[in-house]
Motif scaffolding. Structure first.
Motif, short mmCIF file in Angstrom:
data_model
loop_
_atom_site.label_atom_id
_atom_site.label_comp_id
_atom_site.label_asym_id
_atom_site.label_seq_id
_atom_site.Cartn_x
_atom_site.Cartn_y
_atom_site.Cartn_z
N PHE A 166 0.82 -1.21 0.00
CA PHE A 166 0.00 0.00 0.00
C PHE A 166 0.86 1.26 0.00
O PHE A 166 1.98 1.26 0.48
CB PHE A 166 -0.90 0.02 1.24
N THR A 167 0.28 2.33 -0.52
CA THR A 167 0.90 3.65 -0.47
C THR A 167 -0.03 4.58 0.30
O THR A 167 -1.23 4.66 0.00
CB THR A 167 1.11 4.21 -1.89
N TRP A 183 -5.46 5.27 1.56
CA TRP A 183 -4.37 4.37 1.18
C TRP A 183 -4.68 3.82 -0.20
O TRP A 183 -5.83 3.57 -0.54
CB TRP A 183 -4.26 3.22 2.17
N TYR A 184 -3.63 3.62 -0.99
CA TYR A 184 -3.76 3.07 -2.34
C TYR A 184 -3.15 1.68 -2.37
O TYR A 184 -2.00 1.48 -1.97
CB TYR A 184 -3.05 3.99 -3.34
N ALA A 189 -7.16 -0.49 -5.69
CA ALA A 189 -8.28 0.23 -5.08
C ALA A 189 -7.77 1.33 -4.12
O ALA A 189 -6.72 1.20 -3.51
CB ALA A 189 -9.17 -0.74 -4.30
N TRP A 190 -8.56 2.40 -4.03
CA TRP A 190 -8.34 3.42 -3.03
C TRP A 190 -9.16 3.05 -1.81
O TRP A 190 -10.34 2.73 -1.91
CB TRP A 190 -8.77 4.79 -3.55
N LEU A 191 -8.53 3.09 -0.64
CA LEU A 191 -9.18 2.67 0.59
C LEU A 191 -9.22 3.81 1.60
O LEU A 191 -8.30 4.62 1.67
CB LEU A 191 -8.42 1.49 1.22
N ALA A 195 -12.55 0.49 4.29
CA ALA A 195 -13.65 0.48 3.30
C ALA A 195 -13.12 1.03 1.99
O ALA A 195 -12.13 1.77 1.95
CB ALA A 195 -14.81 1.33 3.80
N LEU A 196 -13.77 0.65 0.91
CA LEU A 196 -13.43 1.21 -0.40
C LEU A 196 -13.82 2.69 -0.42
O LEU A 196 -14.92 3.04 -0.02
CB LEU A 196 -14.18 0.48 -1.51
N ALA A 197 -12.91 3.54 -0.86
CA ALA A 197 -13.18 4.98 -0.89
C ALA A 197 -14.31 5.28 -1.87
O ALA A 197 -15.19 6.08 -1.60
CB ALA A 197 -11.92 5.75 -1.26
#
Length: 87
Positions: free
Chosen positions: A16-17, A54-55, A62-64, A79-81
């Motif tokens: 993750f980033t 977080w990516y 997915a973006w979270l 959760a999914l952004a």
């Protein structure tokens, strides 16, 4: 630290980033120089529960939105952004 991606399951942090606080999603209007300066440079640094972006770049892409306690690094919720109307 492990993040439980809603699409891929529990994964190592290295996949993750970190982007930052989820207030990055509230971009100021174009032409609002003061608002944009604050948006880019002024950040709170709270001790406690935060909502972060977080990516999952080395996974599903997915973006979270991650709710995390900055004192203990405990992950409270992920959760999914996009599912929350963001990103």
């Amino acid at each position: 630290m492990r993040i439980s991606c809603p699409l891929c399951g529990a994964r190592d942090l290295r996949e993750f980033t970190y982007l930052g606080d989820d207030t990055y999603l509230a971009r100021p209007e174009l032409g609002d120089a003061d608002g944009y300066d604050a948006y880019l440079h002024l950040r709170d640094n709270p001790a406690g529960e935060t909502l972060e972006l977080w990516y999952h770049g080395l996974g599903c892409g997915a973006w979270l939105r991650v709710r995390r306690d900055t004192r203990s690094h405990e992950i409270i919720d992920v959760a999914l952004a996009r599912a929350e109307g963001a990103a």
